[in-house]
Design a protein around this motif. Structure first.
Motif, PDB file in Angstrom:
ATOM      1  N   VAL A 129       0.867  -1.168   0.000  1.00  0.00           N
ATOM      2  CA  VAL A 129       0.000   0.000   0.000  1.00  0.00           C
ATOM      3  C   VAL A 129       0.907   1.221   0.000  1.00  0.00           C
ATOM      4  N   ASN A 130       0.678   2.136  -0.902  1.00  0.00           N
ATOM      5  CA  ASN A 130       1.525   3.309  -1.058  1.00  0.00           C
ATOM      6  C   ASN A 130       0.828   4.554  -0.538  1.00  0.00           C
ATOM      7  N   LYS A 131       1.563   5.312   0.253  1.00  0.00           N
ATOM      8  CA  LYS A 131       1.057   6.599   0.724  1.00  0.00           C
ATOM      9  C   LYS A 131       0.977   7.593  -0.430  1.00  0.00           C
ATOM     10  N   GLN A 132       1.922   7.502  -1.359  1.00  0.00           N
ATOM     11  CA  GLN A 132       2.050   8.495  -2.408  1.00  0.00           C
ATOM     12  C   GLN A 132       2.846   7.912  -3.561  1.00  0.00           C
ATOM     13  N   ALA A 133       2.992   8.693  -4.634  1.00  0.00           N
ATOM     14  CA  ALA A 133       3.764   8.271  -5.800  1.00  0.00           C
ATOM     15  C   ALA A 133       5.200   7.966  -5.402  1.00  0.00           C
ATOM     16  N   ASP A 134       5.694   6.811  -5.803  1.00  0.00           N
ATOM     17  CA  ASP A 134       7.061   6.404  -5.492  1.00  0.00           C
ATOM     18  C   ASP A 134       7.772   5.975  -6.771  1.00  0.00           C
ATOM     19  N   THR A 135       7.599   4.713  -7.167  1.00  0.00           N
ATOM     20  CA  THR A 135       8.232   4.257  -8.407  1.00  0.00           C
ATOM     21  C   THR A 135       7.786   5.105  -9.591  1.00  0.00           C
ATOM     22  N   VAL A 136       6.508   5.440  -9.642  1.00  0.00           N
ATOM     23  CA  VAL A 136       6.032   6.242 -10.780  1.00  0.00           C
ATOM     24  C   VAL A 136       6.555   7.674 -10.729  1.00  0.00           C
ATOM     25  N   MET A 137       7.085   8.100  -9.594  1.00  0.00           N
ATOM     26  CA  MET A 137       7.744   9.408  -9.538  1.00  0.00           C
ATOM     27  C   MET A 137       8.953   9.410 -10.466  1.00  0.00           C
ATOM     28  N   SER A 138       9.644   8.287 -10.552  1.00  0.00           N
ATOM     29  CA  SER A 138      10.777   8.210 -11.478  1.00  0.00           C
ATOM     30  C   SER A 138      10.284   8.204 -12.925  1.00  0.00           C
ATOM     31  N   PRO A 171      11.106  10.596 -18.297  1.00  0.00           N
ATOM     32  CA  PRO A 171      10.158  10.066 -19.285  1.00  0.00           C
ATOM     33  C   PRO A 171      10.821   9.227 -20.369  1.00  0.00           C
ATOM     34  N   GLU A 172      12.138   9.458 -20.574  1.00  0.00           N
ATOM     35  CA  GLU A 172      12.835   8.694 -21.605  1.00  0.00           C
ATOM     36  C   GLU A 172      13.116   7.254 -21.176  1.00  0.00           C
ATOM     37  N   LEU A 186       4.964   2.525 -19.346  1.00  0.00           N
ATOM     38  CA  LEU A 186       4.365   3.518 -18.460  1.00  0.00           C
ATOM     39  C   LEU A 186       2.958   3.094 -18.058  1.00  0.00           C
ATOM     40  N   LYS A 187       2.212   2.566 -18.994  1.00  0.00           N
ATOM     41  CA  LYS A 187       0.848   2.125 -18.705  1.00  0.00           C
ATOM     42  C   LYS A 187       0.838   0.997 -17.679  1.00  0.00           C
ATOM     43  N   ARG A 188       1.736   0.045 -17.812  1.00  0.00           N
ATOM     44  CA  ARG A 188       1.792  -1.064 -16.847  1.00  0.00           C
ATOM     45  C   ARG A 188       2.179  -0.559 -15.454  1.00  0.00           C
ATOM     46  N   ASP A 189       3.195   0.298 -15.401  1.00  0.00           N
ATOM     47  CA  ASP A 189       3.608   0.859 -14.110  1.00  0.00           C
ATOM     48  C   ASP A 189       2.470   1.645 -13.478  1.00  0.00           C
ATOM     49  N   TYR A 190       1.866   2.493 -14.272  1.00  0.00           N
ATOM     50  CA  TYR A 190       0.812   3.375 -13.771  1.00  0.00           C
ATOM     51  C   TYR A 190      -0.364   2.572 -13.220  1.00  0.00           C
ATOM     52  N   ASP A 191      -0.843   1.620 -13.981  1.00  0.00           N
ATOM     53  CA  ASP A 191      -2.016   0.845 -13.552  1.00  0.00           C
ATOM     54  C   ASP A 191      -1.725   0.075 -12.274  1.00  0.00           C
ATOM     55  N   TYR A 192      -0.532  -0.504 -12.202  1.00  0.00           N
ATOM     56  CA  TYR A 192      -0.213  -1.317 -11.024  1.00  0.00           C
ATOM     57  C   TYR A 192      -0.153  -0.449  -9.768  1.00  0.00           C
ATOM     58  N   TYR A 193       0.564   0.651  -9.848  1.00  0.00           N
ATOM     59  CA  TYR A 193       0.774   1.453  -8.638  1.00  0.00           C
ATOM     60  C   TYR A 193      -0.411   2.337  -8.296  1.00  0.00           C
ATOM     61  N   GLU A 194      -1.179   2.716  -9.276  1.00  0.00           N
ATOM     62  CA  GLU A 194      -2.388   3.475  -8.964  1.00  0.00           C
ATOM     63  C   GLU A 194      -3.335   2.643  -8.104  1.00  0.00           C
ATOM     64  N   ALA A 195      -3.390   1.350  -8.369  1.00  0.00           N
ATOM     65  CA  ALA A 195      -4.323   0.473  -7.649  1.00  0.00           C
ATOM     66  C   ALA A 195      -3.954   0.298  -6.182  1.00  0.00           C
ATOM     67  N   GLU A 240       9.343  19.243 -21.463  1.00  0.00           N
ATOM     68  CA  GLU A 240      10.502  18.406 -21.175  1.00  0.00           C
ATOM     69  C   GLU A 240      11.740  19.184 -21.596  1.00  0.00           C
ATOM     70  N   ILE A 241      12.871  18.861 -20.978  1.00  0.00           N
ATOM     71  CA  ILE A 241      14.149  19.398 -21.428  1.00  0.00           C
ATOM     72  C   ILE A 241      15.023  18.218 -21.808  1.00  0.00           C
ATOM     73  N   LYS A 242      15.417  18.157 -23.054  1.00  0.00           N
ATOM     74  CA  LYS A 242      16.305  17.109 -23.526  1.00  0.00           C
ATOM     75  C   LYS A 242      17.612  17.758 -23.924  1.00  0.00           C
ATOM     76  N   ASP A 243      18.667  17.378 -23.212  1.00  0.00           N
ATOM     77  CA  ASP A 243      19.950  18.057 -23.344  1.00  0.00           C
ATOM     78  C   ASP A 243      19.744  19.535 -23.018  1.00  0.00           C
ATOM     79  N   THR A 244      19.868  20.403 -24.009  1.00  0.00           N
ATOM     80  CA  THR A 244      19.663  21.839 -23.743  1.00  0.00           C
ATOM     81  C   THR A 244      18.521  22.397 -24.588  1.00  0.00           C
ATOM     82  N   THR A 245      17.615  21.523 -25.013  1.00  0.00           N
ATOM     83  CA  THR A 245      16.506  21.957 -25.865  1.00  0.00           C
ATOM     84  C   THR A 245      15.190  21.845 -25.112  1.00  0.00           C
TER      85      THR A 245
END
Length: 764
Positions: free
Chosen positions: A593-602, A607-608, A615-624, A693-698
């Motif tokens: 049971v998670n108090k808050q976002a943990d693994t999905v925080m990463s 995002p890369e 992302l969908k698998r991680d999100y669904d599992y931890y949201e539940a 998002e910032i990728k490198d310096t863009t």
């Protein structure tokens, strides 16, 4: 003054009437101090409801922590931000009866906060025990122009009598805190031990000294010029300097008296006898209006840089501005203070700074108020020595360990499984330094403060982690016995978020050390860096173990997280949340049971790291398994839902985030604002719906507005350019408001932004 409704917080429109919650919502501050909007007659009198007080960022006292079993390395003292005398406080005297001796009836008629100017206006009807009623109108502001100044104007008129009323300005107490019964462990009340003396000065000047931390501040009050109005007389009452203003009131005619407080900065007692930190001379020709106008000018600059304009939902637009207003009031700007979890609006969390200052609040300042962001990061740099000492206390031979919760730079968390064990704070700080440098291109800060922060935190990981020899992790770099952001899972091996952030920290150390080493050997030499150590940073990062469940195809929160039974969330009564107030920690730790976002925080921060399917698998599992008992949680889940094109979920999470304090959704806004959640609402807008998002310096944008909105407009500073961005359902419109041309990625399109406005139509 601007009086447009979109910047007004009206009392009648708040969905709650609890005194302490209202005090928080209407609190005023400027990063140096904050003042709760309490009943002005309360003082230290518990007969009036509320928790009034003045809070000064960085002014704290120590309280001994007591343990049944005291082990080496346990913090010995808590640090508590002092709750000082309320500068709003007055005593009314009618027919010889004083409101601090007798209970006067106080009816709160109206409050209105002008977010655009920082002016709080209030109306009270006050009835004496002899049934004489006066209308008291107050105006107050915390100066954004001079951090020491707090202005308060009182206007009185009689409603049912003619006669004398005295307004008395006096502070006979030093400890504002009024005892209250609260079982919420997040709102521990500890009594500061203060002594007070009155110094010789042109105006009454209190010097307050903490008994254990040995800090001192000065607090001075003086009247302001106000032609054709009663003049306060300085006298002595009860051996205390006192301003007394005599009003001869008649119905229908208001009379006014204005005061200004000069609130000094904390100093060690060894220099406390220096000249008072006041502003006597500069105020000699000032009025309430001139001081307010100077402050309002600074608010105008803030809004020009930081406003987020939403069209299509006026209530939401105002809530966003309310959040940004309080964020700006909360942030320290002197390089010696940070952003307390409750801002400077209440006693919750004792005024401590946590990881959320860097991870949830700092991005807003980095992109819109970079100088403030720099000062908040400089606070961490100023505490490197204490962080080094903490690492040695924990027998870590190299590097630093920043405290989980602190004011003065030493650890103040008495419960180490969810305190000291959250060593990810080291990597959080390094992440924030890198974000600041990439956005601002502040190379001087990188060389003088940023690189030492990154290198010393990276050294910690090399000392605290190790290369595993067991079959499951053989040859990989592992970090055991830690706690991630989810405080319902403590003391685990290889928390995914911690390991991923540590990996990033190590990569940053190798990258910046090599880059700066090519141009400035002195910088590298001062840190004692060698090629061998730089290579060790790189190798540990390359070999970092990141747990993954091959059967479920998800990132594992830690080595054994998926082996536990799942907490029966649906069967748990709503009255039992938050769980930490109703269950022993070991009971909670036993379950998934998670108090808050943990693994999905990463997932949010990197995002890369994953494609949409992952992302969908991680999100669904931890949201539940997440119960969102922390106000930090919903913003992250909402941003990820947006990336997954789950519009309904994303919008609901965002609304819950944005309206948290203005609806008192957590039920504890009376303890202070949820400052990090306010930062999370900005993250949701900019990283979520605008898709930053910032990728490198863009700079990259992947925008998509909710269907409920018509348009969103905001500005960002990025690499010395000031960029205006407008997003609607037809196009993205870009303006380079200041700076050289720059290339920005909008979806799959590259756009060169020069002096001309550029419109990029959808689809992009």
């Amino acid at each position: 003054m601007d009086t447009t409704d979109e910047f007004q917080i009206h009392l009648q429109r708040l969905p709650f009437k609890k005194a302490t919650a209202i005090e928080t919502v209407y609190a005023l501050g400027n990063g140096h101090f904050g003042v709760r909007a309490s009943n002005p007659l309360q003082g230290d009198n518990p007969d009036y409801p509320g928790q009034p007080g003045l809070f000064i960022n960085g002014f704290y006292d120590l309280t001994a922590l007591h343990y049944g079993e005291d082990y080496p390395g346990y913090p010995q003292n808590s640090q508590t931000m002092c709750q000082l005398p309320d500068p709003r406080f007055i005593v009314l005297e009618i027919d010889g009866l004083r409101s601090d001796d007798e209970t006067f009836s106080v009816k709160q008629v109206d409050k209105n906060l002008n977010l655009k100017t920082g002016l709080l206006s209030e109306i009270y009807e006050i009835t004496s025990p002899t049934d004489k009623t006066v209308r008291l109108t107050m105006q107050t502001f915390a100066s954004q122009d001079d951090a020491r100044i707090y202005g308060v104007a009182y206007s009185l008129s009689a409603l049912n009598f003619s006669g004398n009323v005295k307004v008395i300005k006096q502070h006979r107490y030093t400890q504002q805190q009024i005892p209250q019964h609260d079982i919420d462990v997040r709102n521990v009340q500890r009594q500061s031990q203060l002594t007070c003396t009155y110094q010789e000065a042109d105006h009454p000047t209190m010097q307050m000294i903490t008994r254990k931390s040995q800090l001192a501040i000065t607090l001075q009050v003086q009247p302001l010029k106000n032609d054709d109005q009663p003049v306060p007389k300085l006298t002595t009452q009860d051996q205390l300097p006192t301003y007394v203003t005599d009003f001869d009131l008649v119905p229908g005619i208001a009379q006014e008296v204005d005061f200004v407080y000069s609130i000094g900065f904390p100093h060690p007692v060894v220099i406390a006898n220096a000249d008072p930190d006041t502003v006597d001379q500069t105020l000699a020709n000032e009025t309430f209006s001139t001081l307010l106008n100077k402050s309002a000018h600074q608010w105008a600059i803030f809004w020009d840089n930081s406003d987020v304009e939403l069209k299509g939902d006026a209530k939401l637009a105002k809530s966003i501005r309310f959040n940004l207003f309080h964020l700006n009031q909360a942030a320290g700007r002197d390089g010696m203070t940070s952003i307390p979890a409750k801002g400077l609006t209440g006693s919750g969390y004792e005024g401590h700074y946590f990881w959320n200052a860097e991870m949830f609040m700092l991005p807003f300042f980095i992109f819109t108020q970079p100088e403030t962001a720099k000062q908040v990061l400089s606070y961490r740099y100023s505490k490197l020595l204490q962080a080094q000492q903490r690492a040695r206390e924990m027998t870590v031979k190299k590097g630093v360990l920043f405290p989980w919760r602190t004011i003065n730079g030493t650890e103040a968390s008495a419960y180490y499984p969810t305190g000291t064990a959250q060593v990810h704070i080291n990597a959080d700080i390094a992440y924030a330094v890198d974000l600041y440098v990439r956005v601002t291109d502040d190379q001087d800060f990188l060389a003088t403060q940023g690189l030492p922060l990154i290198i010393e935190t990276a050294r910690f990981w090399l000392s605290y982690g190790h290369y595993a020899t067991d079959d499951a992790h053989h040859g990989r770099f592992v970090i055991n016995d830690v706690t991630g952001p989810d405080e319902y899972t403590a003391m685990v091996n290889n928390n995914y978020y911690t390991n991923r952030m540590a990996q990033h920290n190590l990569y940053l150390a190798a990258h910046y050390a090599r880059r700066l080493g090519q141009t400035d050997n002195n910088v590298i030499g001062k840190l004692g860096l060698t090629t061998t150590e730089i290579d060790a940073f790189q190798h540990a990062a390359d070999q970092m173990y990141l747990p993954f469940d091959p059967n479920r195809q998800i990132k594992k929160q830690d080595d054994t997280s998926t082996e536990k039974p799942v907490w029966p969330i649906a069967e748990t009564p709503r009255t039992q949340f938050p769980l930490l107030l109703h269950y022993h920690p070991m009971t909670i730790y036993h379950y998934q049971v998670n108090k808050q976002a943990d693994t999905v925080m990463s997932d949010f921060l990197f995002p890369e790291d994953q494609d949409q399917a992952q992302l969908k698998r991680d999100y669904d599992y931890y949201e539940a398994i997440t119960v969102h008992d922390s106000s930090l949680s919903r913003a992250i889940f909402g941003i990820l839902a947006h990336r997954l094109d789950e519009a309904d979920k994303s919008y609901q999470y965002f609304m819950d985030t944005a309206l948290t304090d203005l609806t008192d959704a957590q039920g504890n806004v009376g303890d202070g604002i949820h400052a990090a959640n306010m930062g999370g609402s900005w993250l949701s807008l900019i990283y979520g719906f605008a898709g930053l998002e910032i990728k490198d310096t863009t700079l990259h944008l992947h925008p998509k507005l909710p269907t409920e909105w018509l348009e969103m407009r905001f500005k960002l500073w990025f690499q010395h350019r000031h960029i205006g961005i407008t997003i609607n359902h037809q196009a993205v419109i870009l303006e380079n408001l200041k700076g050289k041309p720059i290339t920005i990625q909008i979806g799959d399109k590259q756009v060169t932004l020069g002096s001309e406005r550029v419109t990029v139509p959808f689809p992009i």
